[in-house]
Design a protein around this motif. Sequence first.
Motif, PDB file in Angstrom:
ATOM      1  N   LEU A   1      -7.340  10.661  -4.875  1.00  0.00           N
ATOM      2  CA  LEU A   1      -8.439  10.698  -4.083  1.00  0.00           C
ATOM      3  C   LEU A   1      -8.996  12.060  -4.054  1.00  0.00           C
ATOM      4  O   LEU A   1     -10.409  12.344  -3.935  1.00  0.00           O
ATOM      5  CB  LEU A   1      -8.145   9.992  -2.455  1.00  0.00           C
ATOM      6  CG  LEU A   1      -9.508   9.986  -1.668  1.00  0.00           C
ATOM      7  CD1 LEU A   1     -10.418   9.101  -2.294  1.00  0.00           C
ATOM      8  CD2 LEU A   1      -9.112   9.408  -0.255  1.00  0.00           C
TER       9      LEU A   1
ATOM     10  N   MET B   1     -10.176   0.813   2.051  1.00  0.00           N
ATOM     11  CA  MET B   1      -9.268   1.975   2.071  1.00  0.00           C
ATOM     12  C   MET B   1      -8.799   2.563   3.258  1.00  0.00           C
ATOM     13  O   MET B   1      -7.418   2.250   3.458  1.00  0.00           O
ATOM     14  CB  MET B   1      -9.732   3.056   1.303  1.00  0.00           C
ATOM     15  CG  MET B   1     -10.368   2.889  -0.064  1.00  0.00           C
ATOM     16  SD  MET B   1     -11.478   4.235  -0.659  1.00  0.00           S
ATOM     17  CE  MET B   1     -10.036   5.723  -0.795  1.00  0.00           C
TER      18      MET B   1
ATOM     19  N   VAL C   1      -5.734   1.108  -2.209  1.00  0.00           N
ATOM     20  CA  VAL C   1      -5.137   2.392  -2.128  1.00  0.00           C
ATOM     21  C   VAL C   1      -3.554   2.348  -2.256  1.00  0.00           C
ATOM     22  O   VAL C   1      -3.012   1.385  -1.896  1.00  0.00           O
ATOM     23  CB  VAL C   1      -5.494   3.447  -0.922  1.00  0.00           C
ATOM     24  CG1 VAL C   1      -7.008   3.499  -1.034  1.00  0.00           C
ATOM     25  CG2 VAL C   1      -5.372   2.287   0.438  1.00  0.00           C
TER      26      VAL C   1
ATOM     27  N   HIS D   1      -6.040   5.830  -5.485  1.00  0.00           N
ATOM     28  CA  HIS D   1      -6.931   4.812  -5.448  1.00  0.00           C
ATOM     29  C   HIS D   1      -7.628   4.257  -6.718  1.00  0.00           C
ATOM     30  O   HIS D   1      -7.615   4.772  -7.684  1.00  0.00           O
ATOM     31  CB  HIS D   1      -8.302   4.972  -4.423  1.00  0.00           C
ATOM     32  CG  HIS D   1      -9.308   6.078  -4.909  1.00  0.00           C
ATOM     33  ND1 HIS D   1     -10.486   5.581  -5.175  1.00  0.00           N
ATOM     34  CD2 HIS D   1      -9.098   7.387  -5.472  1.00  0.00           C
ATOM     35  CE1 HIS D   1     -11.204   6.557  -5.562  1.00  0.00           C
ATOM     36  NE2 HIS D   1     -10.260   7.616  -5.834  1.00  0.00           N
TER      37      HIS D   1
ATOM     38  N   ILE E   1      -2.800  10.223  -2.161  1.00  0.00           N
ATOM     39  CA  ILE E   1      -3.484   8.734  -1.833  1.00  0.00           C
ATOM     40  C   ILE E   1      -4.091   8.611  -3.222  1.00  0.00           C
ATOM     41  O   ILE E   1      -5.087   9.176  -3.945  1.00  0.00           O
ATOM     42  CB  ILE E   1      -4.616   8.587  -0.987  1.00  0.00           C
ATOM     43  CG1 ILE E   1      -3.748   8.733   0.478  1.00  0.00           C
ATOM     44  CG2 ILE E   1      -5.267   7.266  -1.083  1.00  0.00           C
ATOM     45  CD1 ILE E   1      -4.993   8.858   1.534  1.00  0.00           C
TER      46      ILE E   1
ATOM     47  N   ARG F   1       0.799  -1.027   0.000  1.00  0.00           N
ATOM     48  CA  ARG F   1       0.118  -0.229   0.064  1.00  0.00           C
ATOM     49  C   ARG F   1       0.889   1.365  -0.112  1.00  0.00           C
ATOM     50  O   ARG F   1       0.674   2.410   0.101  1.00  0.00           O
ATOM     51  CB  ARG F   1      -0.909  -0.003   1.274  1.00  0.00           C
ATOM     52  CG  ARG F   1      -1.923  -1.128   1.160  1.00  0.00           C
ATOM     53  CD  ARG F   1      -3.117  -1.167   0.375  1.00  0.00           C
ATOM     54  NE  ARG F   1      -2.710  -0.895  -0.942  1.00  0.00           N
ATOM     55  CZ  ARG F   1      -2.808  -2.225  -1.814  1.00  0.00           C
ATOM     56  NH1 ARG F   1      -2.973  -3.263  -1.067  1.00  0.00           N
ATOM     57  NH2 ARG F   1      -2.490  -2.132  -3.010  1.00  0.00           N
TER      58      ARG F   1
ATOM     59  N   CYS G   1      -5.833   4.285 -12.067  1.00  0.00           N
ATOM     60  CA  CYS G   1      -6.119   4.733 -10.734  1.00  0.00           C
ATOM     61  C   CYS G   1      -5.997   6.176 -10.759  1.00  0.00           C
ATOM     62  O   CYS G   1      -5.591   6.913 -11.614  1.00  0.00           O
ATOM     63  CB  CYS G   1      -5.045   4.077  -9.648  1.00  0.00           C
ATOM     64  SG  CYS G   1      -5.183   2.621  -9.307  1.00  0.00           S
TER      65      CYS G   1
END
Length: 389
Positions: free
Chosen positions: A294, A322, A356, A350, A348, A264, A291
Amino acid sequence: MSDTLEALRAGRLHGVQRLDLTQLGLRELPREVFALADTLEILDLGGNALEDLPADLPRLHRLRILFCTGNRFERMPEVLGRCPALEMVAFKSNRLREVPAAAIPPRLRWLILTDNQIEALPDTLGDCPRLEKLALAGNRLSTLPASLARCEQLALLRIAANRFETLPDFLLNLPRLAWLAFGGNPLTLDHEAASLQQTTLPQVPWGQLQIEALLGQGASGQIHRVRDTTGRSLALKVFKGELTSDGLPSSELAAWLQAGRHPRLIGVEARLSGHPEGAEGLLMPLIDPACRVLAAPPSLDSCSRDVYAPSLRLSPATLLRMAAGLAHALGQLHARGVAHGDLYAHNILHDGEGQVWLGDFGAASLLQALPPAQARRCSGWMCWPSAIC
């Protein structure tokens, strides 16, 4: 003469709320600015040759935000303290040595003094109950005014690359302080050097990389998609300079290396060498382009809070996945003695399904440089409301 300055002097900017007078070589504020007093809220004077501001600046009674980055100020003008609406002030990369007590606006919410020569700050900072964001990296500070203990709204503090031998205890009692960077100070330098010496990272020459696209940028550098000689795509972070808003590239690299690998965390695979301008750089795995970040970084109005897209929708189950992934990654960071310092949604990535990846160690600090009690307090800051809510 810029089109904006010409329009200002011709009286064609009546009613504007924002005025950009950057990179014009100005040595004084054009008097025509005062004709905008009833509407002007944001004034950017960056990249000029200013050394002072006029005594009647408070006539701009609606002025909330003032940028004076990259000028020639050696002393923060006292007139700022008499500006009734001023809440954000930026004097990054000047020649500031002195910040008079009278220069602090009472409504101050956001103060940027990065990359100057300041050795002390006034006690009047503690008289700013709205103070939320304070950027002081790259100065000559060894202490902070004890009055800051009264700034209970302070959420982000950057004191990296100064002269701190110890971290003031009162900082860790501030109820809203969530983003703290203190690397690159005497208290951390030995630990950072040890982390860098222990690395076995390979080096990849600039000439062996093909730049394909700019993926994004932040306070400390730009992220590019690149291809190496084997045809593999990677992400390359090129640092903007020797000092960033968060601190030193060497401190970031030391923290990133000490963090270790985790599914992660966006890890580091190699260091860049041979950049034509001598810039430092890091090569990282390329996250799936599908991706997305965020949230966007804080705006001038949101100050310390990220800006989420109005259309963003995530189910409770996705949010829990997450949060669990981030908690596991942070558990490893804290176990390895690293405080991320910038746990924000804009750092971040995601996939929309709960996976994440946390990156950007520009504000990270090494916890083993602190006394055990302080290290425990720092590692306890999880920042969940600010990061993902």
